[in-house]
Design an enzyme around this catalytic site. Structure first.
Site, mmCIF file in Angstrom:
data_model
loop_
_atom_site.group_PDB
_atom_site.id
_atom_site.type_symbol
_atom_site.label_atom_id
_atom_site.label_comp_id
_atom_site.label_asym_id
_atom_site.label_seq_id
_atom_site.Cartn_x
_atom_site.Cartn_y
_atom_site.Cartn_z
ATOM 1 N N ASP A 36 -19.507 -70.800 -55.020
ATOM 2 C CA ASP A 36 -20.596 -70.825 -55.998
ATOM 3 C C ASP A 36 -21.002 -72.271 -56.267
ATOM 4 O O ASP A 36 -20.211 -73.048 -56.801
ATOM 5 C CB ASP A 36 -20.123 -70.135 -57.282
ATOM 6 C CG ASP A 36 -21.096 -70.275 -58.437
ATOM 7 O OD1 ASP A 36 -22.284 -70.534 -58.177
ATOM 8 O OD2 ASP A 36 -20.658 -70.118 -59.595
ATOM 9 N N ASP A 40 -22.810 -69.997 -61.746
ATOM 10 C CA ASP A 40 -23.149 -68.703 -62.370
ATOM 11 C C ASP A 40 -22.136 -67.619 -62.055
ATOM 12 O O ASP A 40 -22.310 -66.463 -62.451
ATOM 13 C CB ASP A 40 -24.553 -68.260 -61.967
ATOM 14 C CG ASP A 40 -24.686 -67.950 -60.475
ATOM 15 O OD1 ASP A 40 -23.698 -68.161 -59.726
ATOM 16 O OD2 ASP A 40 -25.775 -67.510 -60.045
ATOM 17 N N ASP A 113 -26.344 -59.339 -41.414
ATOM 18 C CA ASP A 113 -26.232 -57.889 -41.457
ATOM 19 C C ASP A 113 -27.605 -57.269 -41.271
ATOM 20 O O ASP A 113 -28.594 -57.742 -41.856
ATOM 21 C CB ASP A 113 -25.662 -57.425 -42.798
ATOM 22 C CG ASP A 113 -24.218 -56.982 -42.689
ATOM 23 O OD1 ASP A 113 -24.007 -55.843 -42.264
ATOM 24 O OD2 ASP A 113 -23.317 -57.769 -43.017
ATOM 25 N N ASP A 215 -25.233 -52.405 -39.515
ATOM 26 C CA ASP A 215 -24.498 -51.602 -40.490
ATOM 27 C C ASP A 215 -24.729 -50.109 -40.290
ATOM 28 O O ASP A 215 -25.874 -49.662 -40.124
ATOM 29 C CB ASP A 215 -24.961 -52.003 -41.898
ATOM 30 C CG ASP A 215 -24.262 -51.241 -42.998
ATOM 31 O OD1 ASP A 215 -23.066 -51.493 -43.214
ATOM 32 O OD2 ASP A 215 -24.909 -50.381 -43.637
ATOM 33 N N GLU A 269 -21.451 -51.483 -36.398
ATOM 34 C CA GLU A 269 -20.506 -50.664 -37.145
ATOM 35 C C GLU A 269 -20.860 -49.223 -36.798
ATOM 36 O O GLU A 269 -21.912 -48.736 -37.186
ATOM 37 C CB GLU A 269 -20.645 -50.897 -38.649
ATOM 38 C CG GLU A 269 -19.666 -50.071 -39.455
ATOM 39 C CD GLU A 269 -19.980 -50.050 -40.943
ATOM 40 O OE1 GLU A 269 -19.038 -50.032 -41.734
ATOM 41 O OE2 GLU A 269 -21.175 -50.022 -41.311
ATOM 42 N N HIS A 342 -15.066 -57.009 -45.074
ATOM 43 C CA HIS A 342 -15.398 -56.748 -46.477
ATOM 44 C C HIS A 342 -15.163 -55.293 -46.892
ATOM 45 O O HIS A 342 -15.201 -54.988 -48.085
ATOM 46 C CB HIS A 342 -16.863 -57.106 -46.733
ATOM 47 C CG HIS A 342 -17.810 -56.238 -45.972
ATOM 48 N ND1 HIS A 342 -17.932 -56.308 -44.599
ATOM 49 C CD2 HIS A 342 -18.655 -55.261 -46.373
ATOM 50 C CE1 HIS A 342 -18.821 -55.412 -44.196
ATOM 51 N NE2 HIS A 342 -19.268 -54.767 -45.254
ATOM 52 N N ASP A 343 -14.948 -54.412 -45.926
ATOM 53 C CA ASP A 343 -14.706 -52.992 -46.225
ATOM 54 C C ASP A 343 -13.244 -52.598 -46.078
ATOM 55 O O ASP A 343 -12.895 -51.430 -46.248
ATOM 56 C CB ASP A 343 -15.546 -52.104 -45.295
ATOM 57 C CG ASP A 343 -16.999 -52.008 -45.720
ATOM 58 O OD1 ASP A 343 -17.271 -52.193 -46.919
ATOM 59 O OD2 ASP A 343 -17.851 -51.753 -44.856
#
Length: 573
Positions: A36, A40, A113, A215, A269, A342-343
């Protein structure tokens, strides 16, 4: 002699057909959790730019950037409201252009993606589609009347739970969503929709990115009878089916009209694809450069996909999943090598006993998957040994799938403790906790409160510590990358034939790679006990090990707990 000559000719032909992505290493960034830059609490594109030198030091060639498109963030950016704009929390299109430029200066390519099974319900296409049953874009999405009793059109179930049909009061019809109700599925049967997708893909490639991770692509083709399917659970529903007949026409067209205009990497994917279909998807003339397979990472999930009813697997299951695909890639196509994304939960927690988690087992896992045939993917934090998190209650979780699994478990009679234990084990938030850069507040990820709580172990597991320790997991990955890309063994790792060893062992995973009269062996002990192995070959040279000192003889080796070695085989005997 004739056979040897033929083999060398085949191997030479393979080398002549080099494609850049076959010798690349990809690093996946989940931007929301990477770095970041403005305090934020949300990672952003400027944060990625600031960490490019870190990635250059690691030695990667490609960044896979998870979605940064404009989105209401119902599913962390996989619900896109504008394919040609950047979400405000991530920055601007100028930031994206700068990232592409700065990465290129460091010889790093960017892939993004490509989410085209569905959009956000806030996408202009959907807003127009739902405005009127006679609107030209009505058929860009999938609309159906309900049954006479007022229930949805069929019993198809969303991946995130509940019916995959949502009623729209304005037009009196239901729209289909394989995932969240805020992610309506596009209707790929409509040629105008497909053409719009092709144009969008080309627009990004012209901008300078080098490909896509595609995806949920096997969801784009739906059964056109829209009939009920056999119910697999107490709710009378069944998860929407994937990889339906006719999908290859859509994918061939996508490749021809969009992908082949540039020299790019495409990785799909593709749940629901069997090994016999791999040539169509990822063969030499397949739709994609490669695809992600799931058999080796979803070993602990039963057929119904319930995290709270795990399947008890062992090393033989893992080895079979790996060997089946690697044996296929001996003949055609290319693999996408990964243990995390990430999954998925963190690989250390999945493959290593809790009490044994540490640098040595992490190096063993890295060795085992990194030297297979294919393109390796590293997920952010994997290179420093980040682990799963155990939040105290479901209220701390952000992941839609985790929340659905938790409450489904409660409905089926599991206790809160049992349901939460399943979430600790499988939640996608395990891999989405912010990147651990140092031991300062919020792990150096942000000056503000992060969007997702930091894993408490950040004070010991972080990038700063890893860079100070020349024996760290980070430098081990750096060595593996060098071994693949710039060593005497690069070609055998990239192009060599795979063959497994110790096939029936519940403790040892081992395989060989052979190319152009050079052969290496990768041997790993998945147990926390010492083992002695008798080899049917002599070791010519030890190339890499995760222990400082080895105990071996020409054809015998003693492996300590979680020890792995890479060695050259002496072919003169």
């Amino acid at each position: 002699m004739v056979q040897l000559s033929e083999r060398k000719n085949e191997e030479s032909a393979t080398i002549k057909n080099r494609q850049w992505w076959k010798e690349a290493v990809v690093y996946q960034i989940y931007p929301k959790s990477f770095y970041d830059s403005n305090g934020d609490g949300i990672g952003d594109l400027k944060g990625v730019i600031q960490k490019l030198d870190y990635l250059k030091e690691l030695g990667i060639d490609v960044i896979w950037l998870s979605p940064v498109y404009k989105s209401p963030m119902d599913d962390n950016g996989y619900d896109i409201s504008d394919y040609q704009a950047i979400a405000e929390e991530f920055g601007s299109m100028e930031d994206m252009d700068l990232l592409i430029h700065e990465a290129k200066k460091r010889d790093i390519k960017i892939i993004m993606d490509l989410v085209v099974n569905h959009t956000s319900d806030e996408h202009e296409w959907f807003i127009e589609s739902k405005s009127d049953v006679n609107h030209p874009k009505r058929d860009w999405y999938i609309w159906r009347n309900g049954r006479e009793d007022g229930t949805p059109p069929n019993n198809w179930k969303s991946i995130f739970g509940g019916s995959c049909w949502e009623y729209d009061e304005q037009t009196g019809q239901y729209y289909l969503h394989a995932f969240s109700k805020k992610q309506p599925d596009l209707n790929w049967e409509n040629p105008d929709l497909r053409n719009a997708v092709h144009k969008m893909v080309t627009w990004w490639l012209d901008k300078g990115i080098s490909g896509f991770r595609v995806d949920a692509i096997t969801f784009i083709k739906k059964r056109q009878d829209f009939e009920d399917i056999f119910a697999d659970s107490h709710d009378g529903m069944n998860v929407i089916e994937t990889n339906q007949q006719g999908i290859h026409e859509f994918l061939s067209e996508l490749s021809k009209e969009a992908f082949t205009s540039h020299d790019i990497l495409t990785v799909a994917e593709a749940p629901g694809v069997s090994h016999k279909e791999l040539p169509i998807y990822a063969g030499e003339d397949g739709h994609f450069s490669m695809l992600f397979e799931f058999d080796h990472v979803d070993l602990d999930v039963g057929k119904e996909g319930k995290w709270y009813e795990p399947y008890n697997w062992n090393l033989l299951d893992f080895k079979k999943a790996i060997s089946d695909s690697q044996t296929f890639y001996n003949n055609t196509g290319w693999g996408a090598l990964y243990l995390e994304n990430h999954d998925q939960p963190r690989s250390l927690n999945k493959f290593i006993k809790p009490e044994d988690i540490g640098p040595i087992p992490a190096k063993m896992l890295a060795t085992v998957y990194f030297l297979l045939k294919g393109t390796p993917f590293i997920y952010q934090g994997q290179e420093i040994g980040m682990t799963n998190v155990e939040y105290p209650s479901i209220e701390h979780y952000n992941d839609l799938a985790s929340i659905d699994q938790y409450y489904s478990a409660l409905k089926e009679g599991f206790s809160k403790e049992e349901a939460l234990a399943a979430i600790w084990r499988r939640s996608r938030d395990n891999s989405r906790t912010p990147m651990q850069w140092n031991h300062s507040e919020y792990a150096g990820f942000s000056q503000g409160t992060p969007w997702l709580e930091i894993n408490p172990n950040y004070s010991s597991i972080n990038v700063e510590n890893a860079l100070k320790d020349r024996n760290s997991l980070f430098y081990f990955y750096k060595n593996l990358i060098s071994l693949r890309k710039s060593s005497p063994y690069s070609d055998v790792i990239a192009f060599g034939k795979y063959e497994d060893m110790f096939k029936d062992s519940l403790q040892i995973m081992a395989y060989t790679r052979e190319f152009n009269d050079k052969k290496i062996a990768v041997i790993a002990n998945f147990d926390n006990k010492e083992l002695t192995l008798n080899l049917d070959f002599n070791i010519k040279k030890v190339i890499l090990s995760n222990y400082d000192h080895l105990e071996l003889h020409l054809n015998q080796i003693k492996l300590r707990p979680y020890e792995s070695i890479v060695c050259e085989i002496d072919l003169s005997f």
